[in-house]
Enzyme design. Structure first.
Site, PDB file in Angstrom:
ATOM      1  N   ASP A  35      -0.754  -2.926 -11.409  1.00  0.00           N
ATOM      2  CA  ASP A  35      -1.864  -2.587 -10.523  1.00  0.00           C
ATOM      3  C   ASP A  35      -3.047  -2.033 -11.309  1.00  0.00           C
ATOM      4  OD1 ASP A  35      -3.157  -2.338  -8.107  1.00  0.00           O
ATOM      5  OD2 ASP A  35      -2.279  -0.391  -7.629  1.00  0.00           O
ATOM      6  N   ASN A  83      -1.859 -11.072  -1.543  1.00  0.00           N
ATOM      7  CA  ASN A  83      -2.977 -11.480  -2.392  1.00  0.00           C
ATOM      8  C   ASN A  83      -3.685 -12.731  -1.881  1.00  0.00           C
ATOM      9  OD1 ASN A  83      -1.300 -10.488  -5.470  1.00  0.00           O
ATOM     10  ND2 ASN A  83      -2.657  -9.319  -4.135  1.00  0.00           N
ATOM     11  N   THR A 212       5.997   1.277  -3.787  1.00  0.00           N
ATOM     12  CA  THR A 212       6.568   0.082  -4.411  1.00  0.00           C
ATOM     13  C   THR A 212       6.096  -1.211  -3.767  1.00  0.00           C
ATOM     14  OG1 THR A 212       8.555   0.307  -3.032  1.00  0.00           O
ATOM     15  CG2 THR A 212       8.621   1.280  -5.239  1.00  0.00           C
TER      16      THR A 212
END
Length: 310
Positions: A35, A83, A212
């Site tokens: 990330d 995404n 997570t």
């Protein structure tokens, strides 16, 4: 390089050596949520693709660190189902990068020298054809290797994975191909996406967020994997950060082993006060299940206390 930068480099190198001496064998399977690529790019005045390219360089370094520490499997969260909601001007360069890196990895000398098996996890059918072809190319070129397993999570979502498995089980039960009483761990696992070879021991997330994010819930949460969250953006993730994560994992494992040994000793002590022979049999079974140096001594002590009160 300024004097300050040189001093910082020397300090980091020294600290890295200290950490390397502190950690042991480490985990077998590390999963990483990479990330912060976009935030890294924005901070430097660039666009999202610039951050993704910088992050790809970090990925290559991390794979070298895994090899150095004897990690046997790594899973990288390269592209989630969420995404797909990003704008096309960001997605297309990212797909180009994924395609290029998959082919580059598949052709890299070190991949073949180290026997790296590349595998994709996720709903690959949702990816553009050029990325699917690159996945197939990388998997085919490395299919026979078993020196190290590199899983690349593409179009991956843990909730979707579990939903798909549950629906598949339900259909088989409804069709009469599977009895309800036969539904167990193996039946669910066989219906997940292609599985990691090993359950996850450690999840690392960069970028500052402590969550997570729908990543490998069956293989990580089910295995009670340790989690390590750190603030550097993925392109800034260093070997010191990686070694810290390994140290955190080992500290957690040691604490967990001690807790299990203490609970086992308490059980044996309680039994020994009532029935010594049964306590001795239970202690023998527990020794096989608790490969901890201290557990044997604790169990012997518990048996001795039980005998003395018998």
């Amino acid at each position: 390089m300024t004097l300050r930068s040189r001093v910082r480099t020397l300090v980091d190198a020294a600290y890295e050596r200290v950490l390397r001496r502190e950690v042991g064998d480490g985990p077998d399977h590390v999963a990483i949520i990479q990330d912060g690529n976009r935030r890294y790019a924005r901070r430097r005045g660039g666009d999202a693709p610039d951050g993704h390219r910088a992050g790809a360089d970090t990925t290559e370094r991390v794979l070298d660190w895994c090899a150095d520490l004897g990690v046997e499997e790594a899973t990288l969260y390269a592209f989630s189902t969420e995404n797909f909601d990003r704008p096309p001007e960001e997605l297309e360069p990212l797909f180009d990068l994924l395609e290029a890196k998959l082919r580059e990895f598949a052709d890299a000398d070190r991949v073949h020298e180290q026997g790296v098996c590349i595998r994709a996890l996720g709903d690959a059918d949702r990816l553009p054809e050029r990325v699917r072809e690159a996945v197939a190319y990388a998997e085919e070129r490395t299919a026979d290797y078993d020196g190290f397993t590199l899983n690349i999570a593409l179009a991956y979502g843990g909730r979707n994975e579990l939903l798909g498995a549950v629906r598949a089980v339900a259909r088989d039960v409804a069709d009469g191909d599977l009895a309800v009483d036969d539904v167990g761990v193996a039946e669910v696992e066989s219906r997940l996406y292609r599985r990691p070879v090993r359950d996850v021991d450690l999840i690392i997330r960069t970028g500052g967020d402590e969550r997570t994010s729908n990543f490998l819930p069956w293989h990580a949460n089910g295995n009670e994997a340790a989690a390590y969250f750190c603030s550097p953006y993925w392109p800034e993730f260093s070997k010191v950060d990686f070694l810290r994560s390994i140290r955190t994992y080992e500290a957690r494992e040691e604490s967990w082993r001690r807790a299990r040994a203490k609970r086992a000793a308490a059980l044996v002590r309680s039994l020994a006060a009532v029935e010594f022979d049964e306590a001795r049999a239970v202690a023998a079974r527990l020794r096989e299940r608790l490969p901890v140096e201290t557990s044997g001594a604790e169990l012997d002590e518990a048996l001795a206390e039980g005998r003395s009160t018998d």
